[in-house]
Design an enzyme around this catalytic site. Sequence first.
Site, PDB file in Angstrom:
ATOM      1  N   SER A   1       6.555  -5.521   3.059  1.00 39.45           N
ATOM      2  CA  SER A   1       6.375  -6.702   2.042  1.00 39.45           C
ATOM      3  C   SER A   1       7.490  -7.457   1.917  1.00 39.45           C
ATOM      4  O   SER A   1       7.996  -7.932   3.042  1.00 39.45           O
ATOM      5  CB  SER A   1       5.903  -5.891   0.592  1.00 39.45           C
ATOM      6  OG  SER A   1       5.394  -6.511  -0.399  1.00 39.45           O
TER       7      SER A   1
ATOM      8  N   ASP B   1      -5.236  -5.332   4.015  1.00 39.55           N
ATOM      9  CA  ASP B   1      -3.954  -5.813   3.387  1.00 39.55           C
ATOM     10  C   ASP B   1      -4.259  -7.283   2.757  1.00 39.55           C
ATOM     11  O   ASP B   1      -3.952  -7.932   3.820  1.00 39.55           O
ATOM     12  CB  ASP B   1      -2.537  -5.401   3.961  1.00 39.55           C
ATOM     13  CG  ASP B   1      -1.433  -5.720   2.813  1.00 39.55           C
ATOM     14  OD1 ASP B   1      -1.700  -6.076   1.512  1.00 39.55           O
ATOM     15  OD2 ASP B   1      -0.530  -5.698   3.417  1.00 39.55           O
TER      16      ASP B   1
ATOM     17  N   HIS C   1      -1.565  -2.188   2.634  1.00 38.95           N
ATOM     18  CA  HIS C   1      -0.169  -2.444   2.728  1.00 38.95           C
ATOM     19  C   HIS C   1       0.938  -1.552   3.246  1.00 38.95           C
ATOM     20  O   HIS C   1       1.156  -0.426   2.571  1.00 38.95           O
ATOM     21  CB  HIS C   1       0.242  -2.982   1.110  1.00 38.95           C
ATOM     22  CG  HIS C   1       1.279  -3.869   0.943  1.00 38.95           C
ATOM     23  ND1 HIS C   1       1.287  -5.272   1.631  1.00 38.95           N
ATOM     24  CD2 HIS C   1       2.238  -4.081  -0.047  1.00 38.95           C
ATOM     25  CE1 HIS C   1       2.269  -5.890   1.235  1.00 38.95           C
ATOM     26  NE2 HIS C   1       3.018  -5.320   0.384  1.00 38.95           N
TER      27      HIS C   1
END
Lengths: 500, 500
Positions: free
Chosen positions: A177, A430, A455
Amino acid sequence: MGLLATLLTTFVLTFCLGSLAVRALKSQLFTRRGGSSSSAGIPISYKTLYFEQKIDHFGFLEDGTFKQRYLIADKHWQQPGGPIFFYTGNEGDITWFCNNTGFMWEIAEEFGAMLVFAEHRYYGESLPFGADSYSDNKHLNYLTSEQALADFAVLVQNLKSTFPGAQNSPVIAVGGSYGGMLAAWFRMKYPHIVVGALASSAPIWQFPGMVPCGDFYKIVTQDFAKSGSDCDKNIRMSWKAIENVSSTASGLQWLSEEFGLCAPLKSKSDIAGFKNWLQETWVNLAMVDYPYEANFLQPLPPWPIQAVCKYLSFSGSVPDYHLLHGVSQATKVYYNYTGSSPCLNTSQTATGSLGFLGWFYQACTEMVMPMCTDGIQDMFEPEEWNFQAFSDGCNARFGARPRADWAGTVYGGKDIAAHSNIIFSNGGLDPWSAGGVNHNITDSLISILIPDGAHHLDLRYTNDHDPPSVRAARALEVNYFHKWIKHAKKIHRASVFKLH
Amino acid sequence: MGLLATLLTTFVLTFCLGSLAVRALKSQLFTRRGGSSSSAGIPISYKTLYFEQKIDHFGFLEDGTFKQRYLIADKHWQQPGGPIFFYTGNEGDITWFCNNTGFMWEIAEEFGAMLVFAEHRYYGESLPFGADSYSDNKHLNYLTSEQALADFAVLVQNLKSTFPGAQNSPVIAVGGSYGGMLAAWFRMKYPHIVVGALASSAPIWQFPGMVPCGDFYKIVTQDFAKSGSDCDKNIRMSWKAIENVSSTASGLQWLSEEFGLCAPLKSKSDIAGFKNWLQETWVNLAMVDYPYEANFLQPLPPWPIQAVCKYLSFSGSVPDYHLLHGVSQATKVYYNYTGSSPCLNTSQTATGSLGFLGWFYQACTEMVMPMCTDGIQDMFEPEEWNFQAFSDGCNARFGARPRADWAGTVYGGKDIAAHSNIIFSNGGLDPWSAGGVNHNITDSLISILIPDGAHHLDLRYTNDHDPPSVRAARALEVNYFHKWIKHAKKIHRASVFKLH
């Protein structure tokens, strides 16, 4: 790890959060074994250490320092020269990322690697001004990605010069991320310090002018569309139903009771925040739509969107109260899977391990990520990306205005071909993959797609229910790690040979 | 362009300079033809423009802006898509660098190139806080190389997006001395913005732990040793002669008169500054030991060290007064070649176009360049590199302490092989070559040596007296420019093809 989607998308900037807990800075030994998310049962054991960092790497007026927390696990490290896998911490408590990055723990032995997890400044315990770090714009001034990267660079240099046997250790950056963006940027800006980077679910192109602003929510919508019959359609219809029901005092009361809200909706003006909380909930579900029971943003069942969609499978038109009963049941899958929540708190949508306020500041300064919805290609109420409104909100909250073009200028935008040795992995489920690198740029800037992945699924522990795509992704990542390390050692041997 | 040698080497930190002249910020058209240093007689004609830059690129508290000056010459520019040669301005007035970088003017037509000369913040007219820019440490806080590089990046992005036809123009960074360091670093940190860099006489390794601290002065000494019989030996002996003569009041008076000093030496304590001025003079001569009459740091004859050494060719022992008479004659070659100086000013050793105070601050913060002398391998009084004393002096002067390791951490030190498309050219006569890159690192990080060249001779106008080595260097540089531009255009065409 969440990149806190809706903080970026909502224009309701009256976000409230209690001040971050400031924990005592003390060395400690934390030991944890296994964990529900680990099918391999890899034991996690690390030392917690603190490194004195300059508060300002880019100016000399502020010469103060703070203690940056980092975690070290050297059980499998083969010194001298064994590699270092360095997690570039993102917007939260580093122990949480450490516990949720099983991939690193599982490959440490194979590589004879040392693991380091470095906390990002202004999160967890790494607070430049202690309890005052968030007190005003002045104290927040050193919360930038450039400062965080400089922290990482200085820390790695220090580890290599002080850890006996680490001097020639190749370092690979790993992150997910925003942490993945940092891993990629760490390699781009400090290629002398890290030989390569695994940037998992890193939306380095989610900046103005780089990708369509609506793609993010389209992916969220697709996840719901394919997880249950009419699931996206019913969510799309729910916004109007909420408007209808909340138009009366009794409707507001019914909504509050139906959803079991901790703080009842008092007036029509609370509805924007309520809808925003719901939208954020759907986004979070898309991010953590893992194939097995997991506890990342919340404790959740396997394929949680399928579980949610069971309550949202009405076909045709249903009465508002009926539809919203389904929505409330669905939210409880997310907020009360364990059955232990006495009520639902609309001021929080995910684990307290994330530093919402810090990310809010970052989104309001350099991490400007345009998002928009049209209600047609996505299941949300139409909302254009309005930079000026966003900027005004940021200015009101922080006394700082976002710089829309800066991230592109400093990190290269889509023109990154001059760099090397970065893996960009993205999950098809995601929403953040919308802003990710989804094609190979060169033969050493690699894209790995995980169609069934949410994710940064690849960074999690292996699990019997992992889809083949994520197993293949991890195997490929390991191959690249070997390649980078081998190349780094060859270069090192050549330079030693030259010296003699 | 000077890197102001002795400011870095002396521990006498009581440097005095009048405040920088703050010139009115107004657009002007400056036209100059030919010039004594241009044998080609290339006309120089440019527009002076100003670009609004953020004072702080790395924080959001200081949201002020300032006007950065830049010069543009587009006479030969072939739009659309013709290349841009971008001079990364260093520590001084940009018009001075513009006038002393004939190489760019001479190749513009061949390339159909636009020339841009960007002024470095805190120098010339580009003062972030106007007349207050140097008033205290607080205002000096944004004087760093990282901020300057960010200025360049933002400026180039702006030029490309606002100049019709420039959108796809490949940009090549060019710089000499500290400007050369910036050109190299610009390519390293912003490879998406510049396709390559010519870093002429750029001592990117003159930082702690990278090269021996004595090499710089060894090269100065070698220049004198080979420019006249016993020249280095006599300078080595002069320091003791000065000590002897200055021990009496009449000796001090004699010295002041003999050297024609504007401010007579009043006491023994003035002698340290006097010797420092002399040392700086010898260093500057080594930097500008060009084969033809030129006016860079000062107006000077061809091969000025040979001219100086004519006065310092005593063999065997000579009386102190005799020796110092030779030294004074030698200094007048440097300070009064034109015969127009009424007296010698020991508070200045070079052109007023350089921003001494600004560079002093930079050397006292991130540009920490260790220098030392031993009096054996060089012709100077022995002086060890004493970081602590240096740091204490900086702290007393600026309230800021240098960070010895930072430049290495942020710019990679000797480990720069991951980068590409940089030419490092160095002159064998130039003391700054000691800290330069003098071997090929990879097949696109190229070293070009110019044995008969002083400080960035290759960037100067061609001259009939240019040694073959500098002609060859320029030809090679032009070849690499063509190669980089060709490659950039190929990549661009491929990306356009992909889009269609």
